[in-house]
Design an enzyme around this catalytic site. Sequence first.
Site, PDB file in Angstrom:
ATOM      1  N   PRO A 153      -4.177   0.089   5.231  1.00  0.00           N
ATOM      2  CA  PRO A 153      -2.885   0.004   5.934  1.00  0.00           C
ATOM      3  C   PRO A 153      -3.035  -0.600   7.312  1.00  0.00           C
ATOM      4  O   PRO A 153      -3.889  -0.179   8.105  1.00  0.00           O
ATOM      5  CB  PRO A 153      -2.442   1.470   6.013  1.00  0.00           C
ATOM      6  CG  PRO A 153      -3.069   2.099   4.817  1.00  0.00           C
ATOM      7  CD  PRO A 153      -4.408   1.420   4.662  1.00  0.00           C
ATOM      8  N   CYS A 154      -2.219  -1.628   7.595  1.00  0.00           N
ATOM      9  CA  CYS A 154      -2.405  -2.390   8.834  1.00  0.00           C
ATOM     10  C   CYS A 154      -1.561  -1.877   9.988  1.00  0.00           C
ATOM     11  O   CYS A 154      -1.719  -2.328  11.112  1.00  0.00           O
ATOM     12  CB  CYS A 154      -2.088  -3.863   8.589  1.00  0.00           C
ATOM     13  SG  CYS A 154      -0.376  -4.182   8.075  1.00  0.00           S
ATOM     14  N   GLN A 155      -0.650  -0.940   9.744  1.00  0.00           N
ATOM     15  CA  GLN A 155       0.254  -0.521  10.811  1.00  0.00           C
ATOM     16  C   GLN A 155      -0.454  -0.016  12.070  1.00  0.00           C
ATOM     17  O   GLN A 155       0.014  -0.266  13.176  1.00  0.00           O
ATOM     18  CB  GLN A 155       1.222   0.548  10.293  1.00  0.00           C
ATOM     19  CG  GLN A 155       2.321   0.003   9.394  1.00  0.00           C
ATOM     20  CD  GLN A 155       1.857  -0.229   7.971  1.00  0.00           C
ATOM     21  OE1 GLN A 155       0.719   0.087   7.626  1.00  0.00           O
ATOM     22  NE2 GLN A 155       2.722  -0.769   7.136  1.00  0.00           N
TER      23      GLN A 155
END
Length: 352
Positions: free
Chosen positions: A80-82
């Site tokens: 997940p890049c958030q």
Amino acid sequence: MIFYDFFSGCGGTSQGMREAGLTIRLGIDFDPDAARTYRKNFRSARFIEGDIRSLKAKDIAKYISSSRRRRPIVFGACAPCQPFSKQKRPSRQDDSRKDLLGEFHRFVRAYLPEYVFIENVPGLQSIDDETGPFARFLRLLAKLGYWHDHKVVVASHYGVPQHRRRLVLLASRLGPISLPKPSHGPGTRRRKLPSVWEAIGHLPPISAGETHPTIPNHRAAALSERNLLRIKATRAGSTRKDWPEDLVLDCHRGYDGHTDVYGRMAKNQPSSALTTRCISLSNGRFGHPVQHRAISVREAACLQNFPMKFEFLGNLESTGRQVGNAVPVAMARTFGKSILVHYRRYRKAKRR
């Protein structure tokens, strides 16, 4: 060659690797709707629905042992890049998801796949360069005997109709490896970048809030009367600067930031990068270039290079999030093909 997709989401990387010629063996993700989508579209693969932080390396042994001696394996990871997004960074410095790359390394260390593929936002590389998660991962790869190459690339240079910048890494235990060269743009045979209209122009028109009766996921979010007036006042490729004064939001008066929100895509250019809110007019330049609405889930999927037969399961918000989170299929396909080429060259050199 067999592919294992960690943080698989709905399966953008797996779809690209499948199109490149790899066999998809396993997907891992904790999102239940993404799990349903993955299982529907990769029926011969297995899937583990769970948080990688609660999985042990031995939990995937049964999916690897049968193939390990006959064919090389590839591990792919798009955590997940958030936590590394510029928009999220100020409030997410302590986000526990930042160590997911370290969690992935447990599996690399246990099984030593011949190849590793990683895709994430550029911020993964820049946060705390010396001691951050990406730098630590590179040192761990080196200790395990991997060669690697990494770079921030533009997805449109690999056949994706988006201005999407991503950090990509390829690693191999079989010898030095390099990222594939761009296929589109300056210095290539395809100097023209793929456009929005090339990707979505074939789809029939629908209205805001409408679902097409026969095309899966060709569904657009509803718009309020006010927002319908706003998009009607916005030209293709333009932003809220086109609006008359009575349509301007109070929060935008005297504010020049976030210029993409409520914007329309341009027909003959790549779109801006899709996000988890890519079907929402108020969350980016996600307005359809011609029709008075935000793009549909199917149109977003086309901008991510998913084939028309790939179906997404879940409600409107969930399917849009799955598409926005996905690795663009064309980019994954290009990197999958480069892995196959590298392995063939390795085999050829070994026979000499």
